[in-house]
Enzyme design. Structure first.
Site, PDB file in Angstrom:
ATOM      1  N   HIS A 169       0.823  -1.243  -0.085  1.00 42.60           N
ATOM      2  CA  HIS A 169       0.315   0.179  -0.034  1.00 42.60           C
ATOM      3  C   HIS A 169       0.990   1.320  -0.062  1.00 42.60           C
ATOM      4  CE1 HIS A 169       0.745  -0.521   4.253  1.00 42.60           C
ATOM      5  NE2 HIS A 169       0.383   0.625   4.652  1.00 42.60           N
ATOM      6  N   HIS A 199       1.564   3.900   1.937  1.00 41.92           N
ATOM      7  CA  HIS A 199       2.002   4.564   2.987  1.00 41.92           C
ATOM      8  C   HIS A 199       3.473   4.790   2.990  1.00 41.92           C
ATOM      9  CE1 HIS A 199      -1.753   3.988   5.647  1.00 41.92           C
ATOM     10  NE2 HIS A 199      -1.868   5.002   4.966  1.00 41.92           N
ATOM     11  N   ASP A 217       5.804   4.701   5.133  1.00 45.85           N
ATOM     12  CA  ASP A 217       6.743   3.715   5.921  1.00 45.85           C
ATOM     13  C   ASP A 217       6.881   2.414   4.947  1.00 45.85           C
ATOM     14  OD1 ASP A 217       4.211   3.447   6.664  1.00 45.85           O
ATOM     15  OD2 ASP A 217       4.758   1.884   8.010  1.00 45.85           O
ATOM     16  N   HIS A 218       6.249   2.290   3.898  1.00 40.82           N
ATOM     17  CA  HIS A 218       6.193   1.161   2.811  1.00 40.82           C
ATOM     18  C   HIS A 218       6.851   1.342   1.543  1.00 40.82           C
ATOM     19  CE1 HIS A 218       3.805  -1.177   6.028  1.00 40.82           C
ATOM     20  NE2 HIS A 218       3.488   0.061   6.270  1.00 40.82           N
ATOM     21  N   HIS A 223      -7.333  -1.206   5.820  1.00 40.46           N
ATOM     22  CA  HIS A 223      -6.405  -0.279   6.316  1.00 40.46           C
ATOM     23  C   HIS A 223      -6.307   1.068   5.465  1.00 40.46           C
ATOM     24  CE1 HIS A 223      -2.768   1.178   8.235  1.00 40.46           C
ATOM     25  NE2 HIS A 223      -2.110   1.104   6.972  1.00 40.46           N
ATOM     26  N   ASP A 268       0.087  -4.240   6.223  1.00 38.40           N
ATOM     27  CA  ASP A 268      -0.538  -3.518   7.414  1.00 38.40           C
ATOM     28  C   ASP A 268      -1.930  -4.112   7.523  1.00 38.40           C
ATOM     29  OD1 ASP A 268       1.772  -2.216   7.875  1.00 38.40           O
ATOM     30  OD2 ASP A 268       0.954  -0.260   7.772  1.00 38.40           O
ATOM     31  N   HIS A 325       5.190  -4.914  10.577  1.00 41.00           N
ATOM     32  CA  HIS A 325       5.467  -3.961  11.791  1.00 41.00           C
ATOM     33  C   HIS A 325       5.748  -5.136  12.881  1.00 41.00           C
ATOM     34  CE1 HIS A 325       4.789   0.208  10.489  1.00 41.00           C
ATOM     35  NE2 HIS A 325       3.979  -0.336   9.923  1.00 41.00           N
TER      36      HIS A 325
HETATM   37 FE    FE Z   1       2.960   0.713   7.914  1.00 38.77          FE
HETATM   38 ZN    ZN Z   2       0.000   1.520   6.679  1.00 42.52          ZN
END
Ligand code: FE
Ligand code: ZN
Length: 264
Positions: A54, A56, A58-59, A113, A137, A175
């Site tokens: 996805h 975001h 942090d990905h 999410h 996530d 995570h």
């Molecule tokens: Fe994340």
């Molecule tokens: Zn995420």
């Protein structure tokens, strides 16, 4: 195919898949370039694919940096995430297939999410071996992603797609949230013996700074309240007899639990 788990940012994991025969690699959800570049250098491998679950940061935060070093790498992501994933070249829908090395992966469309979230399920080459699920996530060990863009009904539908995978499937969550997830889980289902022993085991692992990922589908089905909406004890805990309602109530309680923990 070898899978390396690379810690990144504060609590993310990037997964690097390495084909030693061809000396090529792929990464799942690179939020940060350095752990990936370091591992590639150590292996002397060339990056050929980035699999994003996805959009975001942090990905996908390292997509651009990695493409600068490896301009021919193919960037995979969900069709619904068009315009949100840097460098994306392949737009995937549920049921599509991707390949890396000798493995073929199935794309699962798992909104909840985010509205474009996908997961990658690589079935085992031999039936005795475990398959591998890269779920971003959507599912965490002992928990699940927050509903940032989706509904409880969507998330139940998405998690159902994971629940039917073989028990020994390795679950590569993005995570390291397991311990705090289980702290919540034991408040919901204190009499679950599998959960109690998992909690003790994870507590000890975290004391030793060990990773709790990968988990397995079997462990998650036995201990994760967010896959147990049809278990009587869980339904009782939130006073509901309906799957989606049970899930929604759990998710809401978990959000409140987070708020309490972090306000201290
Ligand atoms: Fe994340
Ligand atoms: Zn995420």
């Amino acid at each position: 195919m070898q899978i390396y788990r690379l810690p990144a940012l504060s609590d993310n994991y990037i997964f690097l898949l390495h084909d030693a025969k061809r000396n090529i690699a792929a990464v799942v959800d690179p939020g940060e370039p350095y752990p990936v570049l370091r591992q590639l250098r150590q292996l002397g491998a060339e990056l050929v694919a980035i699999f994003n679950t996805h959009h975001h940061g942090d990905h996908v935060g390292a997509n651009a940096d990695l493409l600068r070093e490896f301009p021919y790498a193919i960037v995979y992501g969900g069709a619904e995430d068009r315009g949100r994933i840097p460098g994306q070249t392949v737009f995937l829908r549920g049921g599509d297939r991707v390949t890396f090395s000798d493995r073929s992966g199935e794309v699962l469309f798992v909104p909840g999410h985010t509205h474009g979230h996908i997961a990658y399920y690589f079935a085992a080459e031999r039936s005795s071996d475990p398959g591998d699920l890269f779920c971003g996530d959507t599912l965490f060990s002992g928990g699940c992603g927050r509903l940032r863009e989706g509904t409880p009904a969507q998330m139940v539908d998405s998690l159902t797609q994971f629940r039917v995978l073989p028990d020994n499937t390795r679950v590569w969550c993005a995570h390291e949230y397991t311990l705090s997830n289980l702290k919540f889980a034991v408040t919901i289902e204190p009499s679950n013996l599998n959960l109690q022993s998992r909690f003790a085991e994870v507590w000890a692992m975290r004391e030793r700074s060990e990773a709790t990922i990968p988990s397995t589908i079997e462990i998650e089905k036995q201990t994760n309240p967010f896959l147990r909406w049809d278990v009587r004890a869980i339904q009782d805990a939130v006073n509901s007899r309906d799957a989606v309602q049970t899930f929604a109530a759990l998710r809401k309680q978990r959000d409140l639990f987070l708020a309490i923990v972090f306000s201290r």
